[in-house]
Scaffold this motif. Structure first.
Motif, mmCIF file in Angstrom:
data_model
loop_
_atom_site.group_PDB
_atom_site.id
_atom_site.type_symbol
_atom_site.label_atom_id
_atom_site.label_comp_id
_atom_site.label_asym_id
_atom_site.label_seq_id
_atom_site.Cartn_x
_atom_site.Cartn_y
_atom_site.Cartn_z
ATOM 1 N N GLN A 216 -0.305 -4.089 10.485
ATOM 2 C CA GLN A 216 -1.069 -3.395 9.462
ATOM 3 C C GLN A 216 -0.115 -2.984 8.342
ATOM 4 N N ASP A 217 -0.668 -2.543 7.209
ATOM 5 C CA ASP A 217 0.145 -2.240 6.032
ATOM 6 C C ASP A 217 1.335 -1.360 6.402
ATOM 7 N N LEU B 282 0.835 -1.200 0.000
ATOM 8 C CA LEU B 282 0.000 0.000 0.000
ATOM 9 C C LEU B 282 0.872 1.253 0.000
ATOM 10 N N SER C 155 -7.515 3.684 0.791
ATOM 11 C CA SER C 155 -7.703 2.309 0.335
ATOM 12 C C SER C 155 -9.005 1.719 0.867
ATOM 13 N N TRP C 156 -9.344 2.040 2.113
ATOM 14 C CA TRP C 156 -10.569 1.517 2.717
ATOM 15 C C TRP C 156 -11.802 2.038 1.978
ATOM 16 N N ARG D 138 -4.224 4.585 4.184
ATOM 17 C CA ARG D 138 -5.087 3.469 4.614
ATOM 18 C C ARG D 138 -6.561 3.832 4.471
#
Length: 513
Positions: free
Chosen positions: A489-490, A359, A501-502, A498
């Motif tokens: 987590q990434d 990511l 991306s979510w 994040r």
């Protein structure tokens, strides 16, 4: 009443605009041409003949893993060509490396070399005048593939000409005198040749090849060049303002002045040193074996969806694997069907190793938002999944195909059973499979296959996070000098990345990625 009337007018206007913007622009002139057979005294012909006489019926190839080597190879081909240069690219930036290549192409054209440059129109924004002037040279022919209409906003056309403007030619190839070719993942731009100073460096791969397969590359180029979707610059953009000869000479003078004033640029100095090393120490040694061109048809971008013939070939190769597959794809969205295929491959005992962007390292967060849905299913099936560390190679004194400091994976490669090696433009995602045209080369050479596989595994172990499942939850781990680092987590991804991306993960856009 006025509001209703205005609404009707607005609807009619939008309908008219949508109709006017629909459909592909097609070439009006005939203008077909074919690749040229070079004379026997052409330097590249003579050099190739000396090598090929010891390897009849085979093809020689050399991986261009270093960005500087990749640019040097292109400049040397342009300087050595005697009759023809054919180039086909998705992106061509007018930055340092792009200017160097443009200068080399103009010099070749001045020597009488026919230059054909086929560009996808996606990245030509604000470059119309530049292309018009280059195309004024009598030996330079430039065409735009599936060009945007100039009377409407490009951004608007991505909506009003959806399914037309959104489908692109993603191929990357260069052929000199139908004798030597370069095929792979690199576009023309500083970020692809280790020259970027204020942008993310793309880790990428090309292959330089000579032998019978080069004619197949030339034929693939001709297929795209002669397709109605490929429109000459002058036909689509019109002639440049002012006197043509003066405009071209001014551009030539500007390029020469820029070149002269940048002789001591750190990249230019490094490039010259690398060129001497590349030419004098045998780093351009060739491997010999079988080679095949894998390519889509230009018709693939028509509105009728067509599964990539290239992807079908790669799928067949994957299905034939007996021992190990190493798959490298910067944009990796296998989908439900692809996931089942890869699960089956792993479950029948094939060691399946996949490297893609994390990511933090990806330049397209939307792709990661779709890819992340398949990670757990792949890991449960025994697939080994790795994600590139955004800080891979930081502090390294010698750049590799992963660049130096802040990097993003861009190479597309595949090694099957340490014997078959593929490199090209195709990602393992829906856009490459269904929408964009792609091109690559497949080689069968056990020594190169084994060497490349070992090189990839070293790069992965030193520069990527290994994914695993712990109590059903994802974990990322890396071995460092200070021990094993584990993340829950990434890694290195900001809160904003994040969140991005979510949110993107909820949008129904997977088939467009």
């Amino acid at each position: 009443m006025l509001r209703i009337c205005n609404s009707k007018i607005l609807c009619l206007t939008l309908v008219g605009l949508l109709s006017a913007c629909s459909g592909h622009a097609l070439r009006q002139s005939a203008g077909n041409s074919q690749y040229l057979e070079p004379p026997a005294d052409a330097p590249l012909v003579q050099a190739s003949a000396q090598l090929l006489q010891h390897h009849p019926g085979q093809n020689g190839f050399s991986l261009l893993t270093d960005g500087r080597d990749a640019l040097i190879a292109r400049l040397l081909l342009a300087a050595s060509a005697k009759q023809s240069l054919d180039l086909q690219y998705y992106l061509y930036h007018d930055d340092l490396s792009g200017s160097l290549l443009a200068w080399a192409l103009l010099n070749a054209a001045d020597r009488g070399v026919r230059v054909r440059l086929l560009l996808d129109d996606m990245a030509s924004r604000n470059k119309d005048d530049y292309l018009r002037i280059l195309a004024l040279h009598p030996n330079v022919n430039i065409r735009l593939f599936n060009p945007f209409r100039r009377e409407y906003s490009r951004d608007l056309q991505l909506l009003t000409r959806y399914g037309v403007s959104t489908r692109r030619m993603h191929n990357k190839a260069m052929v000199a005198d139908n004798c030597v070719a370069i095929v792979g993942g690199r576009n023309i731009g500083d970020e692809y040749f280790d020259a970027a100073t204020d942008a993310v460096v793309f880790g990428d791969l090309d292959v330089l090849t000579l032998g019978p397969v080069v004619s197949d590359v030339s034929q693939a180029f001709d297929t795209f060049w002669n397709h109605p979707f490929s429109i000459p610059v002058a036909e689509h953009l019109g002639e440049p303002a002012g006197t043509g000869h003066e405009s071209l000479q001014r551009l030539r003078d500007q390029l020469q002045l820029w070149l002269d004033s940048n002789q001591q640029h750190p990249y230019a100095v490094a490039l010259r040193g690398r060129a001497d090393q590349w030419l004098n120490t045998g780093q351009n040694a060739l491997f010999w074996g079988q080679a095949y061109v894998l390519t889509d048809s230009p018709q693939k971008i028509s509105q009728t969806p067509e599964v990539s013939p290239l992807m079908l070939s790669v799928g067949g190769l994957l299905n034939s694997a007996q021992r190990r597959v190493i798959l490298i794809s910067p944009y990796f969205v296998p989908g439900e069907e692809g996931t089942r295929f890869l699960q089956a491959l792993a479950q029948r005992g094939v060691e399946l190793i996949i490297l893609t962007n994390s990511l933090a390292s990806t330049d397209v967060p939307a792709v990661h938002s779709a890819y992340k849905k398949y990670r757990q299913s792949l890991l449960k099936a025994g697939v080994q999944l790795y994600e590139l560390d955004a800080k891979a190679g930081k502090g390294a004194t010698e750049r590799s195909w992963l660049g130096s400091s802040s990097v993003s994976l861009h190479a597309k490669a595949l090694v099957v059973d340490d014997e078959f090696f593929y490199v090209g433009s195709m990602n393992f995602d829906p856009r490459s499979v269904l929408q964009n045209t792609e091109m690559g080369m497949l080689f069968r050479q056990p020594i190169l296959g084994k060497m490349t596989a070992n090189g990839f595994m070293q790069v992965i172990s030193e520069n990527a996070w290994m994914l695993s499942l712990q109590n059903g939850e994802l974990r990322w781990s890396r071995n460092t000098l200070n021990g094993t680092v584990v993340r829950e987590q990434d890694p290195r991804a900001s809160v904003w990345r994040r969140l991005q991306s979510w949110v993107l993960g909820f949008l129904p856009i997977e088939t467009e990625l």
